[in-house]
Design a protein around this motif. Sequence first.
Motif, PDB file in Angstrom:
ATOM      1  N   SER A  51       0.925  -1.663  -0.042  1.00 58.40           N
ATOM      2  CA  SER A  51      -0.431   0.068   0.180  1.00 58.40           C
ATOM      3  C   SER A  51       0.981   1.094   0.062  1.00 58.40           C
ATOM      4  CB  SER A  51      -1.182  -0.158   1.438  1.00 58.40           C
ATOM      5  OG  SER A  51      -0.446  -0.294   2.376  1.00 58.40           O
ATOM      6  N   GLY A  52       2.159   1.320   0.483  1.00 64.53           N
ATOM      7  CA  GLY A  52       2.940   2.446   0.747  1.00 64.53           C
ATOM      8  C   GLY A  52       4.015   2.497  -0.835  1.00 64.53           C
ATOM      9  N   THR A  53       3.633   1.589  -1.758  1.00 67.01           N
ATOM     10  CA  THR A  53       4.872   1.635  -2.972  1.00 67.01           C
ATOM     11  C   THR A  53       4.296   2.741  -4.120  1.00 67.01           C
ATOM     12  OG1 THR A  53       5.998  -0.713  -2.417  1.00 67.01           O
ATOM     13  CG2 THR A  53       5.759   0.244  -4.989  1.00 67.01           C
ATOM     14  N   ALA A  54       4.897   3.370  -4.426  1.00 58.92           N
ATOM     15  CA  ALA A  54       4.871   4.586  -5.432  1.00 58.92           C
ATOM     16  C   ALA A  54       4.036   4.024  -6.744  1.00 58.92           C
ATOM     17  CB  ALA A  54       5.660   5.233  -5.700  1.00 58.92           C
ATOM     18  N   ASP A  55       2.772   4.707  -6.943  1.00 57.50           N
ATOM     19  CA  ASP A  55       2.711   3.935  -8.530  1.00 57.50           C
ATOM     20  C   ASP A  55       4.151   3.904  -9.714  1.00 57.50           C
ATOM     21  OD1 ASP A  55       0.149   4.416  -7.387  1.00 57.50           O
ATOM     22  OD2 ASP A  55      -0.008   5.740  -8.383  1.00 57.50           O
ATOM     23  N   LYS A  56       4.066   4.048  -9.779  1.00 57.55           N
ATOM     24  CA  LYS A  56       5.430   3.983 -11.084  1.00 57.55           C
ATOM     25  C   LYS A  56       6.284   2.642 -10.554  1.00 57.55           C
ATOM     26  CE  LYS A  56       9.295   6.647  -8.224  1.00 57.55           C
ATOM     27  NZ  LYS A  56      10.657   7.609  -8.416  1.00 57.55           N
ATOM     28  N   TYR A  57       6.350   2.017  -9.512  1.00 55.61           N
ATOM     29  CA  TYR A  57       6.498   1.046  -9.035  1.00 55.61           C
ATOM     30  C   TYR A  57       5.916  -0.258  -9.051  1.00 55.61           C
ATOM     31  CZ  TYR A  57      10.626   3.362  -6.827  1.00 55.61           C
ATOM     32  OH  TYR A  57      11.887   4.192  -6.758  1.00 55.61           O
ATOM     33  N   PHE A  58       4.756  -0.112 -10.533  1.00 52.05           N
ATOM     34  CA  PHE A  58       3.555  -0.762 -10.707  1.00 52.05           C
ATOM     35  C   PHE A  58       3.262  -1.087 -11.004  1.00 52.05           C
ATOM     36  CE2 PHE A  58       2.470  -0.159  -6.128  1.00 52.05           C
ATOM     37  CZ  PHE A  58       1.415  -1.252  -5.565  1.00 52.05           C
ATOM     38  N   TYR A  59       3.636  -2.620 -12.215  1.00 53.65           N
ATOM     39  CA  TYR A  59       3.442  -2.799 -13.464  1.00 53.65           C
ATOM     40  C   TYR A  59       1.762  -2.800 -13.872  1.00 53.65           C
ATOM     41  CZ  TYR A  59       8.029  -4.971 -13.166  1.00 53.65           C
ATOM     42  OH  TYR A  59       9.785  -4.847 -13.069  1.00 53.65           O
ATOM     43  N   PRO A  60       1.720  -2.453 -15.271  1.00 51.15           N
ATOM     44  CA  PRO A  60       0.212  -2.787 -15.167  1.00 51.15           C
ATOM     45  C   PRO A  60      -0.428  -4.127 -15.203  1.00 51.15           C
ATOM     46  CG  PRO A  60       1.253  -2.899 -17.634  1.00 51.15           C
ATOM     47  CD  PRO A  60       2.286  -2.403 -16.377  1.00 51.15           C
ATOM     48  N   PRO A  61      -1.234  -4.300 -14.058  1.00 51.08           N
ATOM     49  CA  PRO A  61      -2.265  -5.232 -13.219  1.00 51.08           C
ATOM     50  C   PRO A  61      -2.933  -6.386 -14.487  1.00 51.08           C
ATOM     51  CG  PRO A  61      -3.980  -3.454 -13.464  1.00 51.08           C
ATOM     52  CD  PRO A  61      -1.908  -3.057 -13.913  1.00 51.08           C
ATOM     53  N   TYR A  62      -2.350  -7.624 -14.139  1.00 51.72           N
ATOM     54  CA  TYR A  62      -3.308  -8.486 -14.746  1.00 51.72           C
ATOM     55  C   TYR A  62      -5.192  -8.189 -14.556  1.00 51.72           C
ATOM     56  CZ  TYR A  62       1.278 -10.323 -15.700  1.00 51.72           C
ATOM     57  OH  TYR A  62       2.357  -9.981 -16.047  1.00 51.72           O
ATOM     58  N   ASP A  63      -5.530  -8.484 -15.233  1.00 46.19           N
ATOM     59  CA  ASP A  63      -7.048  -8.289 -15.681  1.00 46.19           C
ATOM     60  C   ASP A  63      -7.504  -9.970 -16.090  1.00 46.19           C
ATOM     61  OD1 ASP A  63     -10.054  -8.392 -15.655  1.00 46.19           O
ATOM     62  OD2 ASP A  63     -10.139  -6.546 -16.585  1.00 46.19           O
ATOM     63  N   LEU A  64      -7.838 -10.692 -14.721  1.00 50.13           N
ATOM     64  CA  LEU A  64      -8.643 -12.371 -15.243  1.00 50.13           C
ATOM     65  C   LEU A  64      -9.925 -12.246 -15.980  1.00 50.13           C
ATOM     66  CD1 LEU A  64      -7.741 -13.190 -11.430  1.00 50.13           C
ATOM     67  CD2 LEU A  64      -6.039 -12.797 -13.089  1.00 50.13           C
ATOM     68  N   SER A  65     -10.588 -11.240 -15.957  1.00 45.65           N
ATOM     69  CA  SER A  65     -11.418 -10.883 -16.793  1.00 45.65           C
ATOM     70  C   SER A  65     -11.058 -11.962 -17.935  1.00 45.65           C
ATOM     71  CB  SER A  65     -12.711 -10.150 -17.019  1.00 45.65           C
ATOM     72  OG  SER A  65     -11.985  -9.436 -17.140  1.00 45.65           O
ATOM     73  N   ASN A  66      -9.829 -11.074 -18.801  1.00 50.28           N
ATOM     74  CA  ASN A  66      -9.090 -11.210 -20.108  1.00 50.28           C
ATOM     75  C   ASN A  66      -8.453 -12.634 -20.208  1.00 50.28           C
ATOM     76  OD1 ASN A  66     -10.114  -8.554 -20.661  1.00 50.28           O
ATOM     77  ND2 ASN A  66      -8.033  -7.619 -19.891  1.00 50.28           N
ATOM     78  N   PHE A  67      -8.667 -13.267 -19.105  1.00 48.45           N
ATOM     79  CA  PHE A  67      -7.776 -14.384 -19.094  1.00 48.45           C
ATOM     80  C   PHE A  67      -8.210 -15.822 -20.175  1.00 48.45           C
ATOM     81  CE2 PHE A  67      -4.992 -12.503 -16.126  1.00 48.45           C
ATOM     82  CZ  PHE A  67      -3.900 -13.511 -15.750  1.00 48.45           C
ATOM     83  N   THR A  68      -7.429 -16.896 -20.592  1.00 49.35           N
ATOM     84  CA  THR A  68      -7.886 -17.735 -20.875  1.00 49.35           C
ATOM     85  C   THR A  68      -7.523 -19.362 -20.012  1.00 49.35           C
ATOM     86  OG1 THR A  68      -7.467 -16.719 -23.314  1.00 49.35           O
ATOM     87  CG2 THR A  68      -7.709 -19.406 -23.080  1.00 49.35           C
ATOM     88  N   TRP A  69      -9.052 -19.634 -19.488  1.00 51.30           N
ATOM     89  CA  TRP A  69      -9.016 -21.068 -19.111  1.00 51.30           C
ATOM     90  C   TRP A  69      -9.123 -21.717 -19.294  1.00 51.30           C
ATOM     91  CZ3 TRP A  69      -7.767 -18.784 -13.991  1.00 51.30           C
ATOM     92  CH2 TRP A  69      -7.881 -17.455 -14.273  1.00 51.30           C
ATOM     93  N   ASP A  70      -8.705 -22.857 -19.396  1.00 55.10           N
ATOM     94  CA  ASP A  70      -8.810 -24.387 -19.550  1.00 55.10           C
ATOM     95  C   ASP A  70      -9.617 -24.702 -19.455  1.00 55.10           C
ATOM     96  OD1 ASP A  70      -5.749 -24.087 -19.759  1.00 55.10           O
ATOM     97  OD2 ASP A  70      -5.443 -25.462 -18.389  1.00 55.10           O
ATOM     98  N   ASN A  71     -10.176 -26.034 -19.227  1.00 55.53           N
ATOM     99  CA  ASN A  71     -11.559 -27.201 -19.057  1.00 55.53           C
ATOM    100  C   ASN A  71     -11.351 -27.898 -18.071  1.00 55.53           C
ATOM    101  OD1 ASN A  71     -14.104 -28.656 -19.633  1.00 55.53           O
ATOM    102  ND2 ASN A  71     -13.440 -29.391 -21.680  1.00 55.53           N
ATOM    103  N   ALA A  72     -12.107 -26.987 -17.198  1.00 51.57           N
ATOM    104  CA  ALA A  72     -12.217 -27.340 -15.514  1.00 51.57           C
ATOM    105  C   ALA A  72     -12.964 -28.573 -15.262  1.00 51.57           C
ATOM    106  CB  ALA A  72     -13.002 -26.856 -15.202  1.00 51.57           C
TER     107      ALA A  72
END
Length: 345
Positions: free
Chosen positions: A130-151
């Motif tokens: 929570s105390g890390t500056a924004d410039k040190y964050f990579y673009p977040p992984y949006d899990l709604s954009n993932f491809t999921w295996d057949n469960a």
Amino acid sequence: MSAGLGLRLLLLVVGAMGLQGAPEDEETRQIYLQFNPGSSSSSVNLLHTRAVGNGSTIHYVWSTIGAPTVLLIYTETEHSHLRVNWTKLLSPDPSGAIAMEPADSVLYSTALTFTRIFEYKDVNNTADFSGTADKYFYPPYDLSNFTWDNANDTMNSTSFSFRLSGVHASDPTGSFRNGSVSFRISAYDRPGRDASSPRLLHTANCTKLEFMISGVQPRGNHSRFALEMVTLEKSGRKKVRSVRSIDDEYTPTIFEVPDAPNASHAHGYFQWKSVAYGSVSGTRSDSLPCIVHEPQNMNETLTVPSIIQAFYGEPLGDQYNMEALNVSFGIADGDFYDKSKFLGW
């Protein structure tokens, strides 16, 4: 329902959800697993776990249509069943596509969705998410954009378990070339204690969740991760509190309990131990803390996942609270993710 009976949704290193109360905790349930009930398609994942017994049924509906999401629905009959309108569910307007019958048997429901994974560069090795500056964050992984295996390929009717495994197929960095994010879910038909760390006590009214990042290439040499979850409740805001447990005999740590149980009616909460693991073996030497950050209201900013909209309809804002919980992993002066390329919670 007897006094003192409440619904619980546990998220631990291994997590679980279900009912809590005596003497019901000593009883058993029949567990049934279904993949895409009412559909022959395997192009999407919708898994239904039904735990039947004690005059009631706990339904868990897991899906990767959009971000990974679970509905927990508690009914006061052993004969309730799930109805899915697949045409509507996969349409732009899925409202009403998921229903429980009989509708008036539903005493309680809640939802949990896993929205994003944050990766940041911990330049000073402080593990201060929570105390890390924004410039040190990579673009977040949006899990709604993932491809999921057949469960369906992972369903095990003996251990009442399955796995949701996904990759960020469009990631230009190639971080997921040899790795994945996964959620392993298990249900229980009787009381006991987990064989794997952190040796969690469970009842027949629980189901377990394990979150893992494995083999994913970090985008830097000092990467740490955090997971964002969004909860839904009909009323009230969740509260986070730490409590000691008799489980301390096995794993001395703290449980975090947002939304503590209420003795007067069916009620949901999340519970976990504040520890994650940096190896598949999950030994004490590979343990690292996880920190939950204060819930943040998401009613105005969240795109509602399909199965939440399908069950609850829209709009949700006037009747339900949706809050985000960020859980970060790591310890100051500790090893970074790239040492083992594994994180398990």
